[in-house]
Design an enzyme around this catalytic site. Sequence first.
Site, PDB file in Angstrom:
ATOM      1  N   SER A 144      22.458 -78.619  39.836  1.00 17.80           N
ATOM      2  CA  SER A 144      23.210 -77.916  38.802  1.00 17.80           C
ATOM      3  C   SER A 144      23.351 -78.786  37.563  1.00 17.80           C
ATOM      4  O   SER A 144      23.422 -80.018  37.659  1.00 17.80           O
ATOM      5  CB  SER A 144      24.602 -77.540  39.312  1.00 17.80           C
ATOM      6  OG  SER A 144      25.401 -76.980  38.277  1.00 17.80           O
ATOM      7  N   TYR A 158      32.547 -80.284  43.148  1.00 20.75           N
ATOM      8  CA  TYR A 158      31.271 -79.574  43.012  1.00 20.75           C
ATOM      9  C   TYR A 158      30.293 -80.397  42.175  1.00 20.75           C
ATOM     10  O   TYR A 158      29.138 -80.603  42.563  1.00 20.75           O
ATOM     11  CB  TYR A 158      31.505 -78.209  42.373  1.00 20.75           C
ATOM     12  CG  TYR A 158      30.244 -77.413  42.155  1.00 20.75           C
ATOM     13  CD1 TYR A 158      29.703 -76.649  43.180  1.00 20.75           C
ATOM     14  CD2 TYR A 158      29.594 -77.417  40.919  1.00 20.75           C
ATOM     15  CE1 TYR A 158      28.540 -75.916  42.992  1.00 20.75           C
ATOM     16  CE2 TYR A 158      28.434 -76.693  40.714  1.00 20.75           C
ATOM     17  CZ  TYR A 158      27.913 -75.942  41.751  1.00 20.75           C
ATOM     18  OH  TYR A 158      26.760 -75.231  41.558  1.00 20.75           O
TER      19      TYR A 158
END
Length: 252
Positions: A144, A158
Amino acid sequence: MPRTVRANILITGASSGLGAGLAREFAARGRNLALCARRLDRLETLREELVSANPGIRVAIHSLDVTDHDAIFRTFRSFASGLGQIDRVVVNAGSGRGASIGTGRFAANRETAETNFVAALAQCEAAMELFREQNSGHLVVISSIAGLRGGRRGAGVYAATKAGLSTLAEGIRLDVADTPIRVTTIEPGYIRTDLNAGATTLPFAVDVATGCRALARAVEREPASAYVPGWPWRVVAPLYRIAPAPLLRKFL
């Protein structure tokens, strides 16, 4: 030299979001699919859709909770046995739960850490065992843009897991650089899925269909790494890396 056609593709976390979107993209290209996720009913519905829209392809499905590490190895080998071999594995399953550190949400943060990194490690191990035995294959990890910097609030753990996953993939890539095995790190920007449905700030966000078309094109090129969609993230990502913290706080 013509690029190798990866005929049999395994995708984890394939019951929704990016996993399901990638399954649709690769099915339209005539690839056979091995799809796994926790929700078997959604996989069954997806299989019916894919086979109906793309006659001639094979779609195998299996229920899999990626936090059951032993089950990952069994499932990957079962898929390989059923399809003859697995040519590409997309490590996609992930979790977006979490909260600011020290606010009493350790269980949620631990779940994200275990799913996004430890379970991803197990998937990479299982995939690379198959590829080393075959002396061929393409490992794709879905990281990501968030992994480029630290994140606030629920994005903190995350972002850390995605940074770790990108580094892990780079290490694997270095390890097999002199073999026919390829390793790709995909760093998507913001693509609207169930995972980020509650987010209030998603700069340059695109819908799932748009994002997955870009993802599939990037995966097919088999680069070492790629930002997806390429525009604007090829320009934005380097700036994101060096942006001062006060500016980051306005966007995260």
